[in-house]
Scaffold this motif. Structure first.
Motif, PDB file in Angstrom:
ATOM      1  N   CYS A 287      69.250  80.115  29.622  1.00  0.00           N
ATOM      2  CA  CYS A 287      68.813  78.760  29.294  1.00  0.00           C
ATOM      3  C   CYS A 287      69.216  77.827  30.432  1.00  0.00           C
ATOM      4  O   CYS A 287      70.159  78.100  31.185  1.00  0.00           O
ATOM      5  N   ASP A 288      68.491  76.750  30.549  1.00  0.00           N
ATOM      6  CA  ASP A 288      68.793  75.749  31.570  1.00  0.00           C
ATOM      7  C   ASP A 288      70.164  75.135  31.288  1.00  0.00           C
ATOM      8  O   ASP A 288      70.510  74.848  30.127  1.00  0.00           O
ATOM      9  N   THR A 289      70.949  74.909  32.349  1.00  0.00           N
ATOM     10  CA  THR A 289      72.284  74.338  32.161  1.00  0.00           C
ATOM     11  C   THR A 289      72.235  72.928  31.582  1.00  0.00           C
ATOM     12  O   THR A 289      73.234  72.441  31.049  1.00  0.00           O
ATOM     13  N   ARG A 290      71.063  72.289  31.668  1.00  0.00           N
ATOM     14  CA  ARG A 290      70.938  70.941  31.107  1.00  0.00           C
ATOM     15  C   ARG A 290      70.591  70.952  29.629  1.00  0.00           C
ATOM     16  O   ARG A 290      70.581  69.903  28.989  1.00  0.00           O
ATOM     17  N   GLU A 291      70.308  72.149  29.089  1.00  0.00           N
ATOM     18  CA  GLU A 291      69.956  72.269  27.670  1.00  0.00           C
ATOM     19  C   GLU A 291      71.229  72.396  26.826  1.00  0.00           C
ATOM     20  O   GLU A 291      71.539  73.446  26.262  1.00  0.00           O
ATOM     21  N   LEU A 292      71.986  71.299  26.738  1.00  0.00           N
ATOM     22  CA  LEU A 292      73.273  71.327  26.035  1.00  0.00           C
ATOM     23  C   LEU A 292      73.145  71.757  24.578  1.00  0.00           C
ATOM     24  O   LEU A 292      73.965  72.551  24.095  1.00  0.00           O
ATOM     25  N   PRO A 293      72.133  71.286  23.825  1.00  0.00           N
ATOM     26  CA  PRO A 293      72.010  71.755  22.430  1.00  0.00           C
ATOM     27  C   PRO A 293      71.845  73.270  22.338  1.00  0.00           C
ATOM     28  O   PRO A 293      72.390  73.902  21.424  1.00  0.00           O
ATOM     29  N   ALA A 294      71.100  73.861  23.275  1.00  0.00           N
ATOM     30  CA  ALA A 294      70.916  75.313  23.257  1.00  0.00           C
ATOM     31  C   ALA A 294      72.230  76.030  23.550  1.00  0.00           C
ATOM     32  O   ALA A 294      72.561  77.038  22.910  1.00  0.00           O
ATOM     33  N   VAL A 295      72.985  75.513  24.517  1.00  0.00           N
ATOM     34  CA  VAL A 295      74.279  76.104  24.864  1.00  0.00           C
ATOM     35  C   VAL A 295      75.212  76.074  23.656  1.00  0.00           C
ATOM     36  O   VAL A 295      75.851  77.079  23.303  1.00  0.00           O
ATOM     37  N   GLN A 296      75.283  74.938  22.992  1.00  0.00           N
ATOM     38  CA  GLN A 296      76.164  74.810  21.832  1.00  0.00           C
ATOM     39  C   GLN A 296      75.714  75.721  20.690  1.00  0.00           C
ATOM     40  O   GLN A 296      76.538  76.344  20.012  1.00  0.00           O
ATOM     41  N   ALA A 297      74.385  75.815  20.485  1.00  0.00           N
ATOM     42  CA  ALA A 297      73.870  76.663  19.415  1.00  0.00           C
ATOM     43  C   ALA A 297      74.172  78.130  19.680  1.00  0.00           C
ATOM     44  O   ALA A 297      74.551  78.880  18.772  1.00  0.00           O
ATOM     45  N   MET A 298      74.021  78.553  20.927  1.00  0.00           N
ATOM     46  CA  MET A 298      74.292  79.948  21.253  1.00  0.00           C
ATOM     47  C   MET A 298      75.772  80.271  21.113  1.00  0.00           C
ATOM     48  O   MET A 298      76.139  81.336  20.608  1.00  0.00           O
ATOM     49  N   GLU A 299      76.621  79.379  21.549  1.00  0.00           N
ATOM     50  CA  GLU A 299      78.061  79.627  21.405  1.00  0.00           C
ATOM     51  C   GLU A 299      78.451  79.724  19.932  1.00  0.00           C
ATOM     52  O   GLU A 299      79.297  80.548  19.559  1.00  0.00           O
ATOM     53  N   SER A 300      77.819  78.923  19.083  1.00  0.00           N
ATOM     54  CA  SER A 300      78.137  78.973  17.649  1.00  0.00           C
ATOM     55  C   SER A 300      77.640  80.263  17.006  1.00  0.00           C
ATOM     56  O   SER A 300      78.136  80.675  15.954  1.00  0.00           O
ATOM     57  N   GLU A 301      76.659  80.931  17.639  1.00  0.00           N
ATOM     58  CA  GLU A 301      76.129  82.200  17.129  1.00  0.00           C
ATOM     59  C   GLU A 301      76.836  83.412  17.744  1.00  0.00           C
ATOM     60  O   GLU A 301      76.426  84.550  17.522  1.00  0.00           O
TER      61      GLU A 301
ATOM     62  N   ALA B 183      67.268  75.272  21.792  1.00  0.00           N
ATOM     63  CA  ALA B 183      67.873  75.259  20.457  1.00  0.00           C
ATOM     64  C   ALA B 183      66.813  75.462  19.383  1.00  0.00           C
ATOM     65  O   ALA B 183      67.057  76.098  18.351  1.00  0.00           O
ATOM     66  N   THR B 184      65.603  74.963  19.642  1.00  0.00           N
ATOM     67  CA  THR B 184      64.525  75.070  18.655  1.00  0.00           C
ATOM     68  C   THR B 184      64.077  76.511  18.441  1.00  0.00           C
ATOM     69  O   THR B 184      63.847  76.939  17.302  1.00  0.00           O
ATOM     70  N   ASP B 185      63.940  77.286  19.540  1.00  0.00           N
ATOM     71  CA  ASP B 185      63.420  78.642  19.372  1.00  0.00           C
ATOM     72  C   ASP B 185      64.505  79.704  19.213  1.00  0.00           C
ATOM     73  O   ASP B 185      64.190  80.890  19.061  1.00  0.00           O
ATOM     74  N   LEU B 186      65.789  79.316  19.232  1.00  0.00           N
ATOM     75  CA  LEU B 186      66.866  80.295  19.098  1.00  0.00           C
ATOM     76  C   LEU B 186      66.773  81.094  17.795  1.00  0.00           C
ATOM     77  O   LEU B 186      66.954  82.319  17.815  1.00  0.00           O
ATOM     78  N   PRO B 187      66.476  80.467  16.624  1.00  0.00           N
ATOM     79  CA  PRO B 187      66.378  81.269  15.393  1.00  0.00           C
ATOM     80  C   PRO B 187      65.326  82.371  15.477  1.00  0.00           C
ATOM     81  O   PRO B 187      65.558  83.499  15.018  1.00  0.00           O
ATOM     82  N   SER B 188      64.170  82.080  16.072  1.00  0.00           N
ATOM     83  CA  SER B 188      63.129  83.110  16.180  1.00  0.00           C
ATOM     84  C   SER B 188      63.549  84.200  17.158  1.00  0.00           C
ATOM     85  O   SER B 188      63.172  85.369  16.992  1.00  0.00           O
ATOM     86  N   VAL B 189      64.320  83.862  18.184  1.00  0.00           N
ATOM     87  CA  VAL B 189      64.835  84.860  19.116  1.00  0.00           C
ATOM     88  C   VAL B 189      65.769  85.824  18.387  1.00  0.00           C
ATOM     89  O   VAL B 189      65.679  87.052  18.550  1.00  0.00           O
ATOM     90  N   ILE B 190      66.644  85.296  17.576  1.00  0.00           N
ATOM     91  CA  ILE B 190      67.580  86.141  16.817  1.00  0.00           C
ATOM     92  C   ILE B 190      66.830  86.995  15.805  1.00  0.00           C
ATOM     93  O   ILE B 190      67.130  88.187  15.626  1.00  0.00           O
ATOM     94  N   ASP B 191      65.828  86.407  15.137  1.00  0.00           N
ATOM     95  CA  ASP B 191      65.023  87.173  14.179  1.00  0.00           C
ATOM     96  C   ASP B 191      64.338  88.357  14.861  1.00  0.00           C
ATOM     97  O   ASP B 191      64.253  89.455  14.309  1.00  0.00           O
ATOM     98  N   PHE B 192      63.824  88.120  16.069  1.00  0.00           N
ATOM     99  CA  PHE B 192      63.181  89.199  16.833  1.00  0.00           C
ATOM    100  C   PHE B 192      64.168  90.339  17.072  1.00  0.00           C
ATOM    101  O   PHE B 192      63.834  91.519  16.920  1.00  0.00           O
ATOM    102  N   CYS B 193      65.389  89.996  17.435  1.00  0.00           N
ATOM    103  CA  CYS B 193      66.400  91.016  17.717  1.00  0.00           C
ATOM    104  C   CYS B 193      66.763  91.802  16.465  1.00  0.00           C
ATOM    105  O   CYS B 193      66.907  93.032  16.503  1.00  0.00           O
TER     106      CYS B 193
END
Length: 652
Positions: A45-59, A23-33
């Motif tokens: 992402c790891d299936t245990r990284e719930l914040p990352a999963v939720q952040a990606m779904e919201s994007e 979840a922390t590095d997702l903004p920089s990943v999107i900026d790169f794209c």
């Protein structure tokens, strides 16, 4: 995080990949794209990284698959035995198409993340796994080894393997022909994969498969594999992004960042620079270097030097091969062996590297330059007869770009006059003339293993001896003028100074690197053939419109694909193209300057107009980037830049 050239070539859109997203590095990943105008992002992402999963779904990311990673500790339990009902062996050179055919059948309609995306062409999705399988056979950066399962002389399964680190092996891709599934082939391939990892010093092996692939998971657990973790694969499509076609790039929206913030210097293409040459590790180079050090013999004529000698002698059929520190040194040895002295004349093309002539000038010889043919840029054999005098002591031929000189005619002239022929074979190792290896026609031949050559040790060379009368003296000259080689063979009880010579022996560390390259020669030549053929395919349809000529390979010649060059209409157009390519981050270079017009050449009487074809071709020739790992996408970029320059010149 990187741009995937392979995916872009396949699907026609710019695709980026990111692994282990949080979840922390997702903004920089999107900026790169956004900065790189990416059309599709493939993120894991790891299936245990719930914040990352939720952040990606919201994007707006969409879940396309779940990979389960299994591990087997090779130390904890004995690997089950394979009782030999199915033959398993390493893949051979030229079998990549057979492996690809198995992959095509095994992965057709496979429920991976590519197939799950409705916006991707399903036939192209099938090709992903075919390409992956073929590239595993050819490229060391994809897989260290490919094992194939064989039944009735036909490949029915394969496993691509690599070492992720010294302790951990990885089955990167495994496929079994559907016609023979459920017959134990998967199990046998997994057993052999574990044995391979163990043989490489690994203590564990991993294998990943889709969560829905229950049959494979069942086979894994029966062999002692345990599930360790799982990763989600998400796809994110961007409204902007870049769609690519051959030689062109279409932007589907306005650039979202100013040019000044893109990678590269002002005015330069934002893509990664493409060098003229790039050396590559192709096999066991690092392992052999470590072995050479462990042997306690890293000076000259160690175990790996002898292995190189034996391989070259066996493959080429030469009487003797001797490694040297450079091709220049090998040429100097040739001059010493031919007893060149002041007043002698040596016939040599003006269109060659300085070492070709300098080796003989060092002994006091006068170079007699000869012009080249306009087709192959090789020595013009029709001019030899009038150049031979009673002082002629050698004819030195250069097989330019790996394409053979007309050896029948050259040897005929040389034979009638009793003049030895030396082959400067720096470009042409494993090339052939009428079915016979180049380097085996002259009484002596020289090789280069410089970093720009097909097979390399960074710096290095070899002297090939086809006339056995030269062998003993060559060993003496190479060993500082001593009979040290005879001493080590037990032929004399001590060695001493017996002749002139120098120290021409390379370190066994260099020989270790070279031996690994020689082992991989067929794989290397296959890669280079693909690069050469792709250039030819991309260029042949239109360059003639601009007066550009491509390389000529004459009948009876089998080239080793050393380089690819263009002959531009003029010096001015050649220089303009070099500058244009440089502005696009592409390094292309000219080649030899006429030796007869050099400062040294003028001392021997050279003047403009002496050799018009050499002077003309030297002004017009441009070499394109060429190396083993040059990708098709980079070649398309190079050719597009060439065309862009030509269209600018013609005013289109």
């Amino acid at each position: 995080m990187f741009l995937s050239n392979i995916d872009e070539e396949r699907f026609g859109v710019r695709i980026a990949r990111a692994s282990q997203v949080t979840a922390t590095d997702l903004p920089s990943v999107i900026d790169f794209c956004l900065a790189n105008e990416v059309a599709l992002l493939i993120a894991r992402c790891d299936t245990r990284e719930l914040p990352a999963v939720q952040a990606m779904e919201s994007e707006g990311f969409a879940l396309m698959g779940t990979l389960v990673y299994y591990e087997r500790d090779l130390r904890r339990a004995t690997i089950p035995q394979d009782f030999g009902a199915i033959a398993v062996r390493p893949v051979k050179i030229s079998e990549e198409d057979g492996v690809g055919a198995v992959a095509a059948r095994a992965f057709r309609g496979y429920l991976g993340h590519y197939h799950a995306d409705p916006r991707l062409d399903r036939s192209k999705c099938d090709e992903v796994y075919v390409s992956w399988a073929v590239r595993s056979c050819l490229l060391r950066e994809v897989a260290d080894e490919v094992l194939v399962a064989e039944r009735g002389g036909r490949i029915v399964g394969f496993a691509a393997l690599r070492l992720k680190n010294p302790q951990q092996g990885d089955v990167v891709l495994l496929g079994v022909d559907p016609a023979v599934q459920h017959q134990g082939i998967l199990r046998v391939l997994l057993i052999h994969s574990m044995q391979w990892c163990l043989s490489k010093g690994g203590s564990g092996v991993t294998y990943s498969t889709q969560l829905s692939n229950f049959a494979v998971q069942k086979a894994l657990t029966r062999l002692g594999f345990e599930p360790r973790y799982a990763r989600y694969t998400f796809h994110k499509w961007f409204a902007g992004g870049t769609t690519t076609t051959w030689g062109t790039t279409e932007t589907r929206s306005q650039a979202v960042v100013p040019a000044s913030s893109q990678r590269g210097s002002p005015g330069m293409d934002s893509q990664a620079p493409i060098p003229f040459n790039r050396a590559s590790v192709e096999g066991n180079e690092y392992a052999y270097i470590a072995e050479a050090v462990a042997n306690g013999h890293i000076s000259g004529d160690g175990p790996f030097t002898r292995k190189c000698h034996e391989l070259l002698q066996k493959e080429l059929g030469v009487q003797k091969a001797l490694l040297t520190t450079s091709c220049t040194d090998a040429l100097e040895m040739a001059a010493l062996l031919l007893e060149i002295k002041p007043g002698d004349e040596v016939i040599v093309p003006s269109f060659t590297f300085v070492s070709t002539v300098n080796a003989f000038v060092l002994r006091g010889a006068r170079p007699v330059f000869v012009d080249i043919r306009p087709d192959t840029l090789n020595l013009d054999e029709s001019q030899l007869g009038r150049l031979i005098t009673p002082r002629t002591r050698a004819i030195v031929v250069v097989h330019y770009a790996g394409v053979a000189c007309e050896m029948d005619a050259i040897l005929g002239v040389a034979g009638r006059h009793g003049v030895p022929v030396v082959e400067d074979n720096a470009h042409a190792l494993f090339g052939k003339y009428k079915g016979k290896f180049l380097g085996t026609f002259g009484c002596l031949a020289t090789q280069s293993f410089h970093e720009t050559k097909n097979l390399t040790s960074g710096e290095g060379g070899a002297l090939l001896i086809n006339d056995p009368r030269f062998i003993e003296r060559a060993e003496i000259i190479r060993e500082k003028g001593t009979n040290r080689s005879r001493f080590f063979r037990g032929q004399v009880d001590k060695y001493t100074w017996v002749d002139i010579g120098s120290s021409y022996l390379p370190s066994d560390v260099l020989a270790a690197f070279l031996y690994a390259q020689l082992e991989a020669r067929q794989r290397i030549q296959h890669k280079r053939r693909c690069v050469w053929n792709n250039y030819h395919r991309l260029l042949q349809g239109w360059v003639a419109e601009y007066g550009i000529r491509l390389p000529v390979v004459t009948s009876g010649c089998e080239q080793p694909y050393h380089m690819f060059y263009l002959l531009l209409p003029s010096l001015e157009m050649r220089q303009a193209l070099i500058a244009h390519l440089k502005s696009r981050g592409i390094m292309a270079v000219f080649h030899y300057l006429p030796l007869h017009l050099s400062e040294m050449g003028r001392r021997f009487g050279g003047k403009p107009g002496d050799f018009p074809i050499t002077e003309n071709m030297s002004d017009r020739l441009l070499r394109l980037p060429f190396y083993n790992s040059l990708t098709e996408s980079d070649q398309a970029r190079i050719v597009a830049a060439v065309r862009e320059s030509m269209e600018g010149v013609s005013g289109e």
